[in-house]
Motif scaffolding. Structure first.
Motif, PDB file in Angstrom:
ATOM      1  N   LEU A 253      32.880  40.268  37.826  1.00 21.52           N
ATOM      2  CA  LEU A 253      33.827  41.134  37.132  1.00 21.52           C
ATOM      3  C   LEU A 253      33.404  41.361  35.692  1.00 21.52           C
ATOM      4  O   LEU A 253      33.059  40.411  34.983  1.00 21.52           O
ATOM      5  CB  LEU A 253      35.218  40.498  37.165  1.00 21.52           C
ATOM      6  CG  LEU A 253      35.733  40.140  38.566  1.00 21.52           C
ATOM      7  CD1 LEU A 253      37.010  39.324  38.477  1.00 21.52           C
ATOM      8  CD2 LEU A 253      35.959  41.384  39.394  1.00 21.52           C
ATOM      9  N   ALA A 255      33.842  44.057  31.948  1.00 22.26           N
ATOM     10  CA  ALA A 255      34.668  45.005  31.205  1.00 22.26           C
ATOM     11  C   ALA A 255      33.919  46.291  30.895  1.00 22.26           C
ATOM     12  O   ALA A 255      34.526  47.309  30.596  1.00 22.26           O
ATOM     13  CB  ALA A 255      35.151  44.376  29.896  1.00 22.26           C
ATOM     14  N   ASP A 358      34.925  46.300  37.787  1.00 21.82           N
ATOM     15  CA  ASP A 358      35.753  46.064  36.611  1.00 21.82           C
ATOM     16  C   ASP A 358      36.787  44.980  36.903  1.00 21.82           C
ATOM     17  O   ASP A 358      37.168  44.740  38.050  1.00 21.82           O
ATOM     18  CB  ASP A 358      36.461  47.366  36.223  1.00 21.82           C
ATOM     19  CG  ASP A 358      37.163  47.271  34.880  1.00 21.82           C
ATOM     20  OD1 ASP A 358      36.528  47.573  33.864  1.00 21.82           O
ATOM     21  OD2 ASP A 358      38.343  46.865  34.843  1.00 21.82           O
ATOM     22  N   TYR A 359      37.283  44.349  35.828  1.00 22.45           N
ATOM     23  CA  TYR A 359      38.327  43.333  35.951  1.00 22.45           C
ATOM     24  C   TYR A 359      39.517  43.805  36.789  1.00 22.45           C
ATOM     25  O   TYR A 359      40.133  43.031  37.514  1.00 22.45           O
ATOM     26  CB  TYR A 359      38.904  42.970  34.571  1.00 22.45           C
ATOM     27  CG  TYR A 359      37.972  42.377  33.567  1.00 22.45           C
ATOM     28  CD1 TYR A 359      36.867  41.611  33.939  1.00 22.45           C
ATOM     29  CD2 TYR A 359      38.206  42.553  32.203  1.00 22.45           C
ATOM     30  CE1 TYR A 359      36.031  41.053  32.983  1.00 22.45           C
ATOM     31  CE2 TYR A 359      37.381  41.994  31.238  1.00 22.45           C
ATOM     32  CZ  TYR A 359      36.288  41.253  31.636  1.00 22.45           C
ATOM     33  OH  TYR A 359      35.472  40.701  30.688  1.00 22.45           O
ATOM     34  N   ASN A 360      39.868  45.088  36.641  1.00 24.53           N
ATOM     35  CA  ASN A 360      41.158  45.516  37.178  1.00 24.53           C
ATOM     36  C   ASN A 360      41.240  45.446  38.698  1.00 24.53           C
ATOM     37  O   ASN A 360      42.335  45.381  39.256  1.00 24.53           O
ATOM     38  CB  ASN A 360      41.547  46.922  36.671  1.00 24.53           C
ATOM     39  CG  ASN A 360      40.527  47.977  37.003  1.00 24.53           C
ATOM     40  OD1 ASN A 360      39.627  47.770  37.808  1.00 24.53           O
ATOM     41  ND2 ASN A 360      40.649  49.127  36.372  1.00 24.53           N
ATOM     42  N   VAL A 384      33.647  35.940  35.970  1.00 28.51           N
ATOM     43  CA  VAL A 384      34.248  36.842  34.981  1.00 28.51           C
ATOM     44  C   VAL A 384      33.355  36.888  33.744  1.00 28.51           C
ATOM     45  O   VAL A 384      33.364  35.977  32.909  1.00 28.51           O
ATOM     46  CB  VAL A 384      35.676  36.386  34.617  1.00 28.51           C
ATOM     47  CG1 VAL A 384      36.340  37.419  33.708  1.00 28.51           C
ATOM     48  CG2 VAL A 384      36.506  36.167  35.882  1.00 28.51           C
ATOM     49  N   ALA A 387      34.296  37.154  29.262  1.00 31.15           N
ATOM     50  CA  ALA A 387      35.696  36.858  29.566  1.00 31.15           C
ATOM     51  C   ALA A 387      36.612  36.970  28.356  1.00 31.15           C
ATOM     52  O   ALA A 387      37.837  37.056  28.520  1.00 31.15           O
ATOM     53  CB  ALA A 387      35.798  35.461  30.171  1.00 31.15           C
ATOM     54  N   LEU A 390      39.137  39.742  28.483  1.00 33.92           N
ATOM     55  CA  LEU A 390      40.221  39.737  29.467  1.00 33.92           C
ATOM     56  C   LEU A 390      41.586  39.468  28.836  1.00 33.92           C
ATOM     57  O   LEU A 390      42.610  39.807  29.427  1.00 33.92           O
ATOM     58  CB  LEU A 390      39.921  38.698  30.562  1.00 33.92           C
ATOM     59  CG  LEU A 390      40.832  38.687  31.784  1.00 33.92           C
ATOM     60  CD1 LEU A 390      40.912  40.061  32.431  1.00 33.92           C
ATOM     61  CD2 LEU A 390      40.351  37.656  32.792  1.00 33.92           C
ATOM     62  N   ARG A 393      42.787  42.933  27.715  1.00 32.76           N
ATOM     63  CA  ARG A 393      42.872  43.729  28.943  1.00 32.76           C
ATOM     64  C   ARG A 393      44.045  43.246  29.793  1.00 32.76           C
ATOM     65  O   ARG A 393      44.729  44.045  30.432  1.00 32.76           O
ATOM     66  CB  ARG A 393      41.561  43.626  29.723  1.00 32.76           C
ATOM     67  CG  ARG A 393      40.431  44.490  29.178  1.00 32.76           C
ATOM     68  CD  ARG A 393      40.646  45.981  29.450  1.00 32.76           C
ATOM     69  NE  ARG A 393      40.701  46.249  30.871  1.00 32.76           N
ATOM     70  CZ  ARG A 393      39.636  46.462  31.640  1.00 32.76           C
ATOM     71  NH1 ARG A 393      38.422  46.438  31.113  1.00 32.76           N
ATOM     72  NH2 ARG A 393      39.772  46.711  32.924  1.00 32.76           N
ATOM     73  N   ASP A 528      44.423  35.105  39.696  1.00 28.66           N
ATOM     74  CA  ASP A 528      43.244  34.436  40.248  1.00 28.66           C
ATOM     75  C   ASP A 528      43.612  33.231  41.120  1.00 28.66           C
ATOM     76  O   ASP A 528      42.747  32.524  41.624  1.00 28.66           O
ATOM     77  CB  ASP A 528      42.248  34.042  39.153  1.00 28.66           C
ATOM     78  CG  ASP A 528      42.810  33.060  38.132  1.00 28.66           C
ATOM     79  OD1 ASP A 528      43.482  32.097  38.530  1.00 28.66           O
ATOM     80  OD2 ASP A 528      42.551  33.248  36.927  1.00 28.66           O
TER      81      ASP A 528
END
Length: 764
Positions: A253, A255, A358-360, A384, A387, A390, A393, A528
């Motif tokens: 993951l 950004a 992406d993180y989302n 991640v 990180a 995050l 985000r 998570d």
């Protein structure tokens, strides 16, 4: 669409849930207009309970069922949860409950895929109880009115057995291919060496910590310096864990797009050493759409028209022939099979070993990959990258805002066309009128409560909008956008707790209200939760205590801090004690320009200069360009596209015949993730300590954490700001051969509190 779980302990065994099995075989038709109702055509808790309350004594609900079927040497373990098992005068009947907002008259005897799901359940019940025949019922409920409609069949056990074996036969090519690919993958992993001649200093330590966290089912928070090879240090041990059967899938993951490229390159390097692992990169819909305008309907897009009739063939084709499924590869197969490249990437993601995205897709409740079932999560690892990004985000993902203007427009648009929608929009608009009055002269209102009255009004609006949108018809983009915004607001209200605050603001004639997530740590930890392991890593995960707190660490989760592998002599750190505070910027900008010229005129080469904002950048750049026109410059623009970004980075050529000074923004696309090794970058200047701009939300964060007994100013301003400084400074030394000058321009860099936040190699 596709969920498969292969059991490494038992060769040629496939576990599959009933719903994804029948969806794979029977889904057909086109991608709709981008509208999918919140409760349409899937099990909704409220709808299920409404129907199940009518069951009589002796009827059963939520019945777990499983069966085993052998086909072509493969054992299929099929399991699922039947909504209802009802006693009738003729015997047992399976009840499958579905909800719809499109109106019951549109069902035409029930959907094929729903009949298939119910018939698989009926087959299992008939086989377990040795029944000669069994009833099958579909119960549909209108989400708006609560009205119910039922369709019934009676099937013999022989009919059901023939049907289910036909379903398995249709699914078998996909399952067999997955198993075959898994065998080749595991064999390649067992003989896979570390892809470099040796580990860099600290790299083995990080890789060992990652493997340990995966093995022990823990989270790991890792601060590891730029240049150590974090991407390979996290991917390689996770790949090894896949080969050993500890893990089935991993998500890498990020950004930013540029860090996805690093993951692709690392997997490519391992592939050149013999790895055969299937990895896929998900790219945002607006970037991969083949059409000039992103309209997802069969009328507007040939790739949406008939998508579900062609998608299985496309997935089988790419899985049979590709390993590294980059954007370019996915687009090639999407064109070949005439399928939407974005939806194609999502459907294929469930079938590959590694997903780069992406993180989302994991953390954002609006867009996450919903079909990752709990059993699959238990064998999935999250890696991640960067990180530190995050935290903010996460705040963005778990917050929601909505405004008055769109509801006023919808009231006008549908005044005669649809009185129900117009009335619901008008009710929301009236709420905002009252809210505007309540804001008064302050033009602002704060509360620690969720706006429950507004949520009720939005639920009514959503219900009316859903019915109209599900019916299709002419362009209703504003209604669709407002519907999604309302849905997000309602969803966020269900998450609301003491970590939130609600604020309203009046801007000109409009008024907006926002539920703002002050502390995303709990919701990030919930997102998570269920995954086997999660590894959060960054060069600037400092201080670790702050990031453990903000990213939702448990007390028994692991942490590791890896020292820099580079010699201190490689980096010449200088501090210029000049004030960059807002009140002093006009006064000191000429001094700044002179200091920057002093840096870039020392030695011919490429330099990057980072500013806390575009406005400040332009202010100093004007002075610099006017006083020193002989220096070649390049300036980061606002909202640069991918080609513009590439041209900007390409300008940093190691063989530049003259000095180049690149002006960029802290926290922007060029201050982290980019890799300009050797003479492509020999100097970096950072102007200011990176503090976010003073504002309502940052002050609310400060007050919240002060109330939690922490240093609110640090949490809201200092730590996020210094993280940007550390990221920008980290662009300079990327390998054992790199050397350069880092110039920090702000008197606060000499203050003990800020110096404590610097890496050791910056402190001399």
């Amino acid at each position: 669409m596709i969920l498969l779980s292969a059991d490494n302990q038992e060769a040629n065994t496939v576990r599959i849930s009933v719903r994804p099995l029948v969806e794979y075989v029977f889904s057909s038709g086109s991608i709709d207009s981008g509208f999918r109702t919140a409760g349409a055509m899937h099990e909704g808790t409220r709808i299920h309970q409404q129907v199940q309350r009518t069951y009589r004594e002796g009827d059963q609900k939520e019945v777990f069922l499983k069966a085993e079927i052998v086909h072509d040497g493969i054992m299929y373990r099929i399991e699922g949860r039947c909504d209802g098992l009802i006693q009738t005068d003729e015997g047992w009947m399976v009840d499958e409950i579905k909800s719809t907002s499109a109106g019951l008259d549109t069902l035409e005897g029930g959907r094929t895929v729903h009949w298939a799901q119910a018939q698989v359940y009926a087959y299992i019940v008939a086989k377990e109880q040795k029944l000669g025949r069994i009833g099958v019922q579909l119960t549909y409920v209108d989400t708006s009115t609560g009205e119910e409609r039922r369709f019934k069949r009676v099937c013999t056990s022989a009919e059901l057995e023939q049907f289910v074996h036909g379903v398995v036969e249709a699914y078998a090519p996909y399952a067999a291919l997955r198993l075959s690919n898994a065998v080749k993958r595991d064999e390649s992993i067992r003989s896979l060496p570390f892809p470099f001649a040796s580990y860099r200093e600290g790299q083995r330590k990080l890789a060992g910590a990652v493997y340990g966290a995966v093995k022990e089912k823990r989270k790991l928070f890792a601060k590891a310096p730029t240049g150590i090879g974090k991407t390979m240090s996290t991917l390689f041990p996770t790949v090894k864990a896949i080969g050993e059967g500890l893990v089935q899938q991993m998500f890498y993951l990020t950004a930013k797009t540029i860090t996805r490229t690093a993951a692709e390159q690392a997997l490519g390097l391992m592939e050149s050493r013999g790895l055969r692992l299937q990895a896929l990169t998900i790219t945002a819909k607006d970037k991969v759409c083949f059409q000039e305008e992103t309209l997802c309907s069969k009328e507007a897009c040939p790739y949406a028209d008939g998508y579900y009739d062609r998608i299985n063939g496309a997935v089988l084709d790419i899985l049979a022939n590709e390993t590294l499924m980059t954007r370019q590869v996915l687009e090639q197969y999407a064109r070949k099979h005439m399928v939407c490249p974005f939806e194609f990437s999502l459907d294929t993601a469930y079938a590959v070993d590694a997903v780069i995205c992406d993180y989302n897709y994991i953390f954002d409740p609006r867009v996450s990959l919903k079909r990752l079932i709990e059993e699959q999560k238990k064998r999935t690892v999250l890696l991640v990258d960067e990180a530190h990004n995050l935290v903010d985000r996460g705040r963005e993902m778990f917050s929601a805002a909505i405004g008055k203007a769109d509801f006023l427009q919808l009231k006008r648009d549908y005044k005669t066309a649809n009185k129900a929608v117009a009335g619901a929009a008008d009710a929301v608009n009236k709420y905002f009128i009252e809210l505007k009055k309540a804001c008064g002269d302050a033009r602002q209102q704060l509360t620690k409560e969720a706006p429950e009255e507004l949520v009720v009004l939005l639920e009514r609006f959503v219900s009316e909008a859903e019915r109209l949108l599900a019916a299709g018809g002419e362009d209703r983009q504003l209604l669709l956008d407002t519907y999604f915004a309302a849905q997000n607001f309602i969803r966020t209200a269900k998450l609301y707790d003491s970590r939130y605050i609600t604020y309203a603001e009046v801007q000109r004639s409009d008024v907006t209200i926002k539920m703002f997530c002050l502390d995303p740590s709990y919701l990030l930890s919930q997102a998570d939760k269920g995954f086997r392991s999660a590894v959060f890593f960054s060069a600037t995960l400092s201080p670790l205590s702050y990031y453990r707190d903000m990213l939702g660490a448990d007390a028994d989760d692991y942490s590791i801090s890896v020292a820099s592998p580079f010699r201190r002599e490689q980096l010449d750190v200088r501090i210029k004690p000049v004030s960059t505070r807002y009140r002093d910027r006009e006064r000191t900008r000429e001094e700044l320009a002179d200091s920057l010229y002093g840096l870039v005129s020392e030695r011919r080469g490429n330099y990057m200069i980072f500013f806390p904002s575009y406005q400040y950048l332009q202010s100093v750049y004007e002075v610099f360009a006017d006083k020193y026109p002989g220096v070649r410059t390049i300036v980061q623009g606002s909202g640069m596209g991918e080609e513009e970004r590439e041209r900007f980075l390409d300008a940093f050529d190691a063989d530049n015949p003259e000095t180049l000074a690149g002006f960029a923004v802290l926290g922007g696309i060029f201050s982290e993730g980019i890799d300009l090794q050797g003479d492509r970058l020999i100097g970096v200047a950072v102007v200011g300590v990176g503090l976010p701009q003073l504002g309502l939300e940052r002050n609310l964060i400060k007050e919240y954490f002060n109330g939690e007994g922490k240093n609110g100013y640090d949490y809201a301003y200092v730590l996020p700001g210094m993280n940007k400084v550390l990221q920008a400074g980290g662009r300079l030394i990327r390998s054992e051969q790199d050397e350069g000058v880092l110039l920090l321009l702000d008197d606060r860099f000499l203050q003990p509190h800020y110096r404590e936040l610097m890496p050791e190699e910056w402190k001399d």
